[in-house]
Design an enzyme around this catalytic site. Sequence first.
Site, short mmCIF file in Angstrom:
data_model
loop_
_atom_site.label_atom_id
_atom_site.label_comp_id
_atom_site.label_asym_id
_atom_site.label_seq_id
_atom_site.Cartn_x
_atom_site.Cartn_y
_atom_site.Cartn_z
N GLU A 13 48.44 41.52 39.33
CA GLU A 13 49.81 41.35 38.84
C GLU A 13 50.26 42.71 38.33
O GLU A 13 50.00 43.11 37.20
CB GLU A 13 49.85 40.30 37.73
CG GLU A 13 49.42 38.91 38.15
CD GLU A 13 50.38 38.24 39.11
OE1 GLU A 13 51.47 38.83 39.36
OE2 GLU A 13 50.07 37.15 39.60
N GLY A 64 46.25 49.34 39.11
CA GLY A 64 45.94 48.20 39.96
C GLY A 64 45.37 48.62 41.31
O GLY A 64 44.48 47.96 41.85
#
Length: 513
Positions: free
Chosen positions: A266, A249
Amino acid sequence: MKIDISKELKQLGISEVNNGVCTGIEWKTTSGAAVESFSPSDGELIASVNQATATDYHEVVKKAKDAFRVWRMVPAPKRGEIVRQIGLELRKFKEPLGKLVSYEMGKIYQEGLGEVQEMIDICDFAVGQSRQLYGFTMHSEREKHRMYDQYHPLGIVGVVSAFNFPVAVWAWNAMIALVAGDVVIWKPSSKVFLCAIAVHNIVAKVLKENDVPEGVLSLVAAGSRELGDEFFSDKNIPLVSFTGSTKIGKKVGGLVGQRLGKTILELGGNNAIIITPEADIEMALRAVVFGAVGTCGQRCTSTRRIIVHDSVYEDFKNRLITIYGQLPIGHALDEKTLVGPLVDRWAVDTYLAAIEKVKAQGGKLLIGGEVLTGEGYESGCFVTPAIAEVENHYEIVQDETFAPLLYMIRYSEFDEAIRLHNDVPQGLSSAIFSTHLLETEKFLSHEGSDCGIANVNIGTSGAEIGGAFGGEKETGGGRESGSDAWKAYMRRQTNTINYSTELPLAQGIEFNV
C-alpha cells in the site's frame, strides 16, 4: 496550548519508559536504543520506548512459528470469536486510544476516534468472514471425480504500518489474518510506537483470557537501524504487508520477491477529483477541503489534484481560497481545530521544499505554504495548507507530497480530464463530481479512472472497511480490508477426488502400463 493526557496514558498502560517487544501475552525486556516520542501538537515528550533488537526479533519469530502450528488448527469461527472479543475490548478504550492517536500522530481528535472505529468495524467484519472462507466446487471432465478448491492458513504475516494510520492499518491486516488462521508480527512506524504498545496492551487481556498461544499476535517496535532488511528477507514470513512510500515499497517488494514471498503493498497516492460543469459545487467544495487538509494532507488517499472544468474553474478557485483562509489550525486535541500539525519537522521541510519546486517549475501559489510560529505553535510542525495552480506534467505534480498541498488543473473536454487524471505514476483513489450519468459512468468504465478506488460524488479520502482497499501502478497493487481481500492471507489449494475404481486421465490421454 498544552493538554494533559496522563490519565489516558495510564488507562492504556503507557509508562515513562516502555519495552518494544510483545508476544501477545508477555512483554519482553529489551536493550535496544531508546526512542523518545514527542507530540507534534505541543512538542511535549510523551514517553520513550526501548526498541527491539535482532535477537529479540528472532525470539519473536520462533514463538510465532510455534503458535502458528496450534492456531491454524483452531476452527475459523472460534478464531472469529477471539476477534469479536478484541472488538469489544477496543470499544472500551475507544476514547483514550483515539486521544493517544491524535496526540502522538497529530490528526485531530475526531479523526483519532474515527481510526479506532475502523479497528472496531474491521473486527465486526472479520467475525462474519470467519464463517465465509469459501472455496468453489467445479465439475470434472472425468466420470466419478469431484473437484473443488479451498484455502489454508499461510503462516506468519508481517505487518509494517506507517505513521499516518498508527493503529487502523494493523487492524485491517491482523484481524483478517487471525480469522484466516495466520499469526501476525507487527513492525510499526518509529514515529508512533506508543500507539502500537497501547493496542497490544488492550488485546493482551483478550488473548490471556482465552488461552490463545503466545506468539499469535506479536509486536516488534524497531527502526531500520535496529532491525533493517532482515524482516523483509526472512523466509519464515510468507507474507509481508507494507504501508509506506513508493520508494521504500519498491525496495521491500524486491527483498520479498527475491525469496518468492508474497506482498501486499500500500504505497503512494496522487489522488485527483474531476469537477465537471454538472457538479454539485457545494458538495465538491466540502469533499475537496476534507480530502486535501484532513490529517494535514498525510493520508495516502488525500486529495492532491483537482481537475476543474473551465466554466466553473474561477468560481471554484475563489471559493476554495476563501475557505482555506478561514481554516482553524491548532492543537490536535482542541475541539475547534480542523487542521492539526504535520507529524514532525522533517515533514515540514519536505512540504516547504515541494512548494519551492512548484514555483521553480512554473506553478503559481494561491494561498498557504507558511510555517506558523508563536503561541500554540511552538512545536514547529504547523503549516498553512496550500493551493497552487499547476500543469499536470510538472515533475513535482507527478510526485506525492505527503502534506496539505493541493494542485488546481484546468480542463475543457471530458476526455482530457480523464487523461490528466490518469497521467501520473500512482493509482490509488479517485473521484468525480457530476450529476451527469454519461460522465460518471464513463469515469467508472474501462476507459475511465485507472485507480483501485473510484468514487462518484464523494471525495478520495475516507474509505469504508467493507470494500477492498488498495491501488494500481506505483501504489503497489495490493488489497487489504474488505471484499475478498482475505484471500491474500491464505494459500489456495485445488483438490480432485476420484470415487471410482478407474483411473481416467484428463484431456482423454491414454497411458496404459
